[in-house]
Design a protein around this motif. Structure first.
Motif, PDB file in Angstrom:
ATOM      1  N   ALA A   1       0.814  -1.212   0.000  1.00 12.32           N
ATOM      2  CA  ALA A   1       0.000   0.000   0.000  1.00 12.32           C
ATOM      3  C   ALA A   1       0.853   1.270   0.000  1.00 12.32           C
ATOM      4  O   ALA A   1       0.444   2.297  -0.550  1.00 12.32           O
ATOM      5  CB  ALA A   1      -0.916   0.002   1.223  1.00 12.32           C
ATOM      6  N   LEU A   2       2.039   1.202   0.598  1.00 12.11           N
ATOM      7  CA  LEU A   2       2.890   2.387   0.725  1.00 12.11           C
ATOM      8  C   LEU A   2       3.964   2.470  -0.356  1.00 12.11           C
ATOM      9  O   LEU A   2       4.746   3.423  -0.375  1.00 12.11           O
ATOM     10  CB  LEU A   2       3.553   2.387   2.099  1.00 12.11           C
ATOM     11  CG  LEU A   2       2.610   2.513   3.308  1.00 12.11           C
ATOM     12  CD1 LEU A   2       3.376   2.232   4.600  1.00 12.11           C
ATOM     13  CD2 LEU A   2       1.967   3.893   3.353  1.00 12.11           C
ATOM     14  N   ALA A   3       4.002   1.505  -1.247  1.00 13.81           N
ATOM     15  CA  ALA A   3       5.066   1.444  -2.248  1.00 13.81           C
ATOM     16  C   ALA A   3       5.111   2.690  -3.138  1.00 13.81           C
ATOM     17  O   ALA A   3       6.182   3.249  -3.396  1.00 13.81           O
ATOM     18  CB  ALA A   3       4.920   0.190  -3.101  1.00 13.81           C
ATOM     19  N   ASP A   4       3.956   3.136  -3.609  1.00 22.16           N
ATOM     20  CA  ASP A   4       3.935   4.307  -4.500  1.00 22.16           C
ATOM     21  C   ASP A   4       4.450   5.547  -3.786  1.00 22.16           C
ATOM     22  O   ASP A   4       5.273   6.305  -4.329  1.00 22.16           O
ATOM     23  CB  ASP A   4       2.518   4.543  -5.024  1.00 22.16           C
ATOM     24  CG  ASP A   4       2.110   3.523  -6.077  1.00 22.16           C
ATOM     25  OD1 ASP A   4       3.002   2.831  -6.610  1.00 22.16           O
ATOM     26  OD2 ASP A   4       0.893   3.406  -6.350  1.00 22.16           O
ATOM     27  N   ASP A   5       3.970   5.762  -2.556  1.00 21.53           N
ATOM     28  CA  ASP A   5       4.431   6.921  -1.791  1.00 21.53           C
ATOM     29  C   ASP A   5       5.926   6.819  -1.487  1.00 21.53           C
ATOM     30  O   ASP A   5       6.625   7.833  -1.421  1.00 21.53           O
ATOM     31  CB  ASP A   5       3.651   7.046  -0.479  1.00 21.53           C
ATOM     32  CG  ASP A   5       2.217   7.495  -0.687  1.00 21.53           C
ATOM     33  OD1 ASP A   5       1.925   8.043  -1.770  1.00 21.53           O
ATOM     34  OD2 ASP A   5       1.395   7.298   0.224  1.00 21.53           O
ATOM     35  N   GLY A   6       6.405   5.595  -1.305  1.00 16.62           N
ATOM     36  CA  GLY A   6       7.817   5.404  -0.997  1.00 16.62           C
ATOM     37  C   GLY A   6       8.723   5.459  -2.207  1.00 16.62           C
ATOM     38  O   GLY A   6       9.952   5.505  -2.071  1.00 16.62           O
ATOM     39  N   GLY A   7       8.126   5.411  -3.385  1.00 12.82           N
ATOM     40  CA  GLY A   7       8.912   5.501  -4.609  1.00 12.82           C
ATOM     41  C   GLY A   7       9.674   4.237  -4.952  1.00 12.82           C
ATOM     42  O   GLY A   7      10.706   4.288  -5.632  1.00 12.82           O
ATOM     43  N   PHE A   8       9.181   3.069  -4.516  1.00 11.81           N
ATOM     44  CA  PHE A   8       9.881   1.814  -4.813  1.00 11.81           C
ATOM     45  C   PHE A   8       8.917   0.780  -5.381  1.00 11.81           C
ATOM     46  O   PHE A   8       7.698   0.928  -5.305  1.00 11.81           O
ATOM     47  CB  PHE A   8      10.563   1.268  -3.554  1.00 11.81           C
ATOM     48  CG  PHE A   8       9.612   0.915  -2.431  1.00 11.81           C
ATOM     49  CD1 PHE A   8       8.909  -0.287  -2.422  1.00 11.81           C
ATOM     50  CD2 PHE A   8       9.432   1.787  -1.369  1.00 11.81           C
ATOM     51  CE1 PHE A   8       8.034  -0.609  -1.390  1.00 11.81           C
ATOM     52  CE2 PHE A   8       8.561   1.471  -0.322  1.00 11.81           C
ATOM     53  CZ  PHE A   8       7.861   0.274  -0.339  1.00 11.81           C
ATOM     54  N   ARG A   9       9.495  -0.308  -5.934  1.00  8.54           N
ATOM     55  CA  ARG A   9       8.721  -1.443  -6.412  1.00  8.54           C
ATOM     56  C   ARG A   9       9.019  -2.650  -5.536  1.00  8.54           C
ATOM     57  O   ARG A   9      10.160  -2.871  -5.126  1.00  8.54           O
ATOM     58  CB  ARG A   9       9.072  -1.774  -7.860  1.00  8.54           C
ATOM     59  CG  ARG A   9       8.656  -0.762  -8.890  1.00  8.54           C
ATOM     60  CD  ARG A   9       8.976  -1.227 -10.301  1.00  8.54           C
ATOM     61  NE  ARG A   9      10.412  -1.436 -10.511  1.00  8.54           N
ATOM     62  CZ  ARG A   9      10.985  -2.612 -10.701  1.00  8.54           C
ATOM     63  NH1 ARG A   9      10.238  -3.735 -10.708  1.00  8.54           N
ATOM     64  NH2 ARG A   9      12.292  -2.716 -10.888  1.00  8.54           N
ATOM     65  N   LEU A  10       7.995  -3.450  -5.278  1.00  7.50           N
ATOM     66  CA  LEU A  10       8.176  -4.715  -4.572  1.00  7.50           C
ATOM     67  C   LEU A  10       8.506  -5.772  -5.617  1.00  7.50           C
ATOM     68  O   LEU A  10       7.667  -6.113  -6.450  1.00  7.50           O
ATOM     69  CB  LEU A  10       6.907  -5.087  -3.809  1.00  7.50           C
ATOM     70  CG  LEU A  10       6.967  -6.359  -2.956  1.00  7.50           C
ATOM     71  CD1 LEU A  10       7.985  -6.198  -1.832  1.00  7.50           C
ATOM     72  CD2 LEU A  10       5.599  -6.679  -2.373  1.00  7.50           C
ATOM     73  N   VAL A  11       9.739  -6.304  -5.588  1.00  8.93           N
ATOM     74  CA  VAL A  11      10.196  -7.190  -6.657  1.00  8.93           C
ATOM     75  C   VAL A  11      10.255  -8.657  -6.238  1.00  8.93           C
ATOM     76  O   VAL A  11      10.475  -9.529  -7.094  1.00  8.93           O
ATOM     77  CB  VAL A  11      11.586  -6.751  -7.169  1.00  8.93           C
ATOM     78  CG1 VAL A  11      11.498  -5.372  -7.813  1.00  8.93           C
ATOM     79  CG2 VAL A  11      12.617  -6.762  -6.039  1.00  8.93           C
ATOM     80  N   ALA A  12      10.068  -8.935  -4.946  1.00  7.95           N
ATOM     81  CA  ALA A  12      10.079 -10.326  -4.486  1.00  7.95           C
ATOM     82  C   ALA A  12       9.206 -10.433  -3.252  1.00  7.95           C
ATOM     83  O   ALA A  12       9.192  -9.546  -2.401  1.00  7.95           O
ATOM     84  CB  ALA A  12      11.492 -10.793  -4.179  1.00  7.95           C
TER      85      ALA A  12
END
Length: 392
Positions: free
Chosen positions: A187-198
């Motif tokens: 949920a916080l990935a966009d705000d954090g500026g990262f992608r979950l890759v695994a």
């Protein structure tokens, strides 16, 4: 004859005695007139896979006061054996046999959720020692003492963002604790500026995570978040370092114990963890509203159980006392312990009392917020030379 007809002066004594006994009986029925024990039920995993979290709470219970609000405290401690079904059984026994006024526990997420169901059905306040999520309308009688996972996840993600992290790997428990952290990380990935890759999971009782770690490393993330708790949180970090992962490894507040450092050793160096303030009570600024309570707890606990024996989990038990010290006197104004009215009054007081300082933050429960902690309830730590160091 004298036995059958006592002197007149003694005749007058009997009516006076009867009147005194009657008056005493009437007074005993009035609110606040008769002494009554406040019965607290504490459910902890003293055995089983989560015992490392439960034992510090059980230890903390030995520091509980004998009185709260001028009433004696009767504490009943039971073991849920790290099993939600057992937790349900124990909670029902506390309600039906021990007639508890409030339930504390459990520490294990699944067990705490199970206890919440009993608390709701029985209308007994629960001070949960795990930051459990419950469906809307299902937490009317449940108040959480640990920090909301979302609150802690935001702190971790903010640190990732400031460090310029672009890709994140996740390996966590295949249960509710892992679910909570994976949910918030996504949920916080966009705000954090990262992608979950695994995204990998493992069971609390697993002794190897080699396969999961290889999959995480194959995705080449900048950092890894371990969504686990207790000593089992060391397993992925050990495996990642053994296989040469050089990035920062983040851990959750469920992992912040000295046993993590003891088991993980040098592999734990440089880890970054969200934590409650009590773990670095001595490093908190003098202006911190929790410093005094945190230091008091640490001093008491470590005097009895040894240096560096503090844990967040034990501290949540201590914070239950801080909360009860505030809400019990308020409830006693309208009802007596051992009654349905008293339990309802406790719940009302939990929702209305404000700014309760504790070792892990300042509590402000409301009708719409049964977590009650804000930004004052977390810090970020790292591990440096085998010791906790406050980052901010």
């Amino acid at each position: 004859m004298s036995d059958l007809h006592p002197p007149a002066r003694r005749d007058g004594a009997r009516p006076r005695l009867r009147r005194a006994l009657l008056a005493a009986a009437v007074v005993a029925l009035l609110p606040g007139a008769a002494a009554a024990d406040i019965t607290i039920g504490l459910i902890v995993p003293a055995t089983g896979s989560t015992a490392a979290l439960g034992i510090p709470v059980k230890n903390t219970a030995t520091l509980f006061p004998e009185e709260i609000g001028g009433e004696k405290v009767r504490l009943v401690v039971v073991d849920d054996a790290s099993d939600p079904t057992t937790a349900t059984t124990q909670a029902r026994r506390l309600v039906t046999e021990e007639k508890v006024d409030v339930i504390l526990g459990s520490v294990m997420t699944g067990a705490a959720i199970a206890v919440a169901g009993v608390a709701r059905e029985s209308e007994v306040p629960q001070l949960a020692l795990s930051p459990i999520d419950l469906p809307a309308g299902k937490d009317n009688w449940t108040f959480r003492l640990p920090q909301n996972v979302t609150l802690m996840a935001r702190a971790v993600v903010a640190h990732m963002k400031a460090a310029g992290v672009k890709t994140v790997g996740f390996i966590g428990f295949s249960d509710a604790w892992g679910d909570f952290w994976l949910r918030d990380l996504k949920a916080l990935a966009d705000d954090g500026g990262f992608r979950l890759v695994a995204e990998e999971r493992y069971a609390r009782a697993d002794t190897s995570v080699a396969g999961q770690v290889l999959k995480v490393m194959a995705a080449r993330p900048d950092v890894v978040l371990v969504g686990a708790s207790g000593t089992a949180a060391a397993l992925p970090q050990l495996a990642l370092r053994e296989r040469g992962f050089k990035g920062v490894i983040y851990q959750t507040h469920g992992a912040v114990t000295h046993d993590l450092i003891r088991i993980g050793g040098a592999a734990m160096e440089g880890a970054i963890l969200a934590s409650g303030p009590v773990m670095v009570a001595e490093q908190l600024p003098e202006s911190s509203p929790v410093r005094a309570v945190a230091l008091d707890y640490v001093t008491r606990y470590e005097a009895k159980f040894g240096a560096n024996s503090r844990t967040q989990f034990g501290a949540h038990g201590w914070d239950a006392v801080q909360v009860l010290n505030r809400v019990v006197p308020a409830a006693l104004k309208t009802a007596r312990p051992g009654t349905r009215e008293f339990r309802s009054a406790l719940r009302d007081a939990l929702e209305s009392e404000r700014d309760i300082p504790a070792s892990q933050g300042v509590f402000n429960f409301t009708k719409d917020d049964h977590f009650g902690l804000d930004e004052r309830g977390h810090v970020l730590l790292t591990i440096e030379k085998g010791q906790w160091k406050l980052l901010k």
